[in-house]
Design a protein around this motif. Structure first.
Motif, short mmCIF file in Angstrom:
data_model
loop_
_atom_site.label_atom_id
_atom_site.label_comp_id
_atom_site.label_asym_id
_atom_site.label_seq_id
_atom_site.Cartn_x
_atom_site.Cartn_y
_atom_site.Cartn_z
N PHE A 13 0.85 -1.18 0.00
CA PHE A 13 0.00 0.00 0.00
C PHE A 13 0.89 1.24 0.00
O PHE A 13 1.78 1.38 0.85
CB PHE A 13 -0.91 0.01 1.23
N PRO A 14 0.66 2.19 -0.90
CA PRO A 14 1.55 3.36 -1.04
C PRO A 14 1.24 4.45 -0.02
O PRO A 14 0.82 5.55 -0.37
CB PRO A 14 1.27 3.82 -2.47
N ILE A 15 1.51 4.19 1.24
CA ILE A 15 1.14 5.11 2.31
C ILE A 15 1.88 6.44 2.19
O ILE A 15 1.31 7.51 2.44
CB ILE A 15 1.39 4.46 3.70
N VAL A 16 3.16 6.42 1.81
CA VAL A 16 3.92 7.66 1.69
C VAL A 16 3.38 8.49 0.52
O VAL A 16 3.17 9.70 0.64
CB VAL A 16 5.42 7.37 1.50
N ASN A 17 3.17 7.85 -0.62
CA ASN A 17 2.65 8.54 -1.79
C ASN A 17 1.30 9.18 -1.48
O ASN A 17 1.05 10.34 -1.83
CB ASN A 17 2.51 7.55 -2.95
N LEU A 18 0.43 8.42 -0.83
CA LEU A 18 -0.90 8.93 -0.48
C LEU A 18 -0.80 10.08 0.52
O LEU A 18 -1.54 11.07 0.41
CB LEU A 18 -1.75 7.80 0.10
N THR A 19 0.13 9.98 1.45
CA THR A 19 0.31 11.05 2.44
C THR A 19 0.75 12.35 1.77
O THR A 19 0.27 13.44 2.11
CB THR A 19 1.34 10.64 3.50
N ILE A 20 1.66 12.26 0.80
CA ILE A 20 2.10 13.45 0.07
C ILE A 20 0.91 14.09 -0.65
O ILE A 20 0.73 15.31 -0.63
CB ILE A 20 3.21 13.10 -0.93
N LEU A 80 1.21 11.90 -9.78
CA LEU A 80 1.84 11.25 -8.63
C LEU A 80 1.09 9.99 -8.25
O LEU A 80 1.70 8.97 -7.90
CB LEU A 80 1.88 12.22 -7.44
N TRP A 81 -0.24 10.02 -8.32
CA TRP A 81 -1.06 8.85 -8.00
C TRP A 81 -0.78 7.70 -8.97
O TRP A 81 -0.67 6.55 -8.57
CB TRP A 81 -2.54 9.22 -8.03
N GLU A 88 7.49 3.90 -4.98
CA GLU A 88 7.54 3.68 -3.53
C GLU A 88 7.66 2.20 -3.21
O GLU A 88 8.43 1.79 -2.32
CB GLU A 88 6.28 4.25 -2.87
N ASP A 89 6.91 1.38 -3.92
CA ASP A 89 6.94 -0.07 -3.70
C ASP A 89 8.34 -0.64 -3.94
O ASP A 89 8.81 -1.49 -3.19
CB ASP A 89 5.94 -0.74 -4.64
N ARG A 90 9.03 -0.14 -4.94
CA ARG A 90 10.34 -0.67 -5.28
C ARG A 90 11.44 -0.11 -4.36
O ARG A 90 12.36 -0.84 -3.99
CB ARG A 90 10.66 -0.34 -6.74
N LEU A 91 11.32 1.17 -3.97
CA LEU A 91 12.37 1.77 -3.15
C LEU A 91 12.18 1.50 -1.66
O LEU A 91 13.15 1.45 -0.91
CB LEU A 91 12.42 3.29 -3.37
N GLY A 92 10.93 1.36 -1.23
CA GLY A 92 10.64 1.29 0.20
C GLY A 92 10.21 2.65 0.72
O GLY A 92 10.47 3.68 0.09
N LYS A 93 9.53 2.67 1.87
CA LYS A 93 8.91 3.89 2.38
C LYS A 93 9.92 5.00 2.65
O LYS A 93 9.77 6.13 2.18
CB LYS A 93 8.11 3.60 3.66
N PHE A 94 10.93 4.72 3.44
CA PHE A 94 11.88 5.76 3.85
C PHE A 94 12.67 6.27 2.66
O PHE A 94 12.83 7.49 2.47
CB PHE A 94 12.82 5.23 4.93
N LYS A 95 13.17 5.36 1.83
CA LYS A 95 13.96 5.79 0.67
C LYS A 95 13.11 6.60 -0.30
O LYS A 95 13.60 7.53 -0.93
CB LYS A 95 14.56 4.57 -0.03
#
Length: 220
Positions: A13-20, A80-81, A88-95
């Motif tokens: 789930f793209p939580i970081v992307n959605l948060t932005i 962005l959506w 995000e899925d490939r890099l990971g949340k923090f990266k």
């Protein structure tokens, strides 16, 4: 060309992307609640004004969460959506969040340099476009053969087409470069920050190689 979706499902789930997206949307709603004077003052304080970048360095960060119109915010958040979840899925949340911010900073620096060269140092820049352009650069590097369902104008008609990411994003970059060169003599009048798009894309395309390393396994 308008991307509708990519045929490239994410594993998380793209939580970081959605948060932005939610942060940018909330700030835009705050912006439209302001009066004309307060709106302009807000943009000049928190947008990126190149001549003020050394006295107000926070603008390098804050500008990428603000927008100037409904079309601006909707277009940026839609791109962005469509493309951000897979990166995000490939890099990971923090990266991913670090990559996003660094792409936006790189885009801001490049656009500021162009502004200094063209005398547009007092024109404020707002928008997530530079950072999102970095996301497109990362997407092109990570998923060049993914399929993008897009609405494509053909003469006077719009049609649905599935296009490879390398073609869709390649055409997008080409359009940014052409528009940037055409409008360069008029940069002092404001308008679209084309070189933030161009710079953000190439920063993201290079930067993703640092953030993403394919695991190599040897056989014993």
């Amino acid at each position: 060309m308008i991307p509708l979706k990519d045929i490239n499902p994410s594993r998380s789930f793209p939580i970081v992307n959605l948060t932005i997206i939610l942060i940018c949307s909330a700030l835009w709603l705050y912006e439209v609640s302001l009066g004309e004077y307060e709106f302009n003052d807000f943009i000049y304080n928190f947008g990126l004004v190149p001549v003020e970048v050394f006295s107000k360095p926070y603008q390098l960060f804050t500008h990428m969460f603000l927008h100037g119109s409904w079309l601006h915010i909707i277009g940026n958040m839609w791109f962005l959506w469509v493309f951000g979840d897979n990166v995000e899925d490939r890099l990971g949340k923090f990266k991913y969040i670090l990559f996003y911010v660094l792409s936006g900073l790189g885009a801001a620096v490049i656009q500021s340099l162009v502004s200094f060269l063209t005398g547009a140092v007092d024109v404020p820049m707002v928008g997530a476009s530079g950072a999102i352009s970095g996301v497109l650069g990362a997407y092109l590097y990570l998923f060049p053969h993914a399929r993008i369902l897009a609405l494509v104008p053909i003469f006077f008609f719009l049609t649905f087409m599935e296009l490879p990411a390398v073609f869709f994003i390649g055409m997008w970059v080409f359009i940014q470069i052409i528009n940037g060169l055409i409008t360069l003599p008029f940069a002092g009048m404001g308008g679209v920050a084309w070189f933030a798009h161009i710079g953000g894309f190439f920063v993201g395309y290079k930067l993703v190689r640092v953030f993403y390393r394919r695991r190599l396994y040897g056989k014993a």
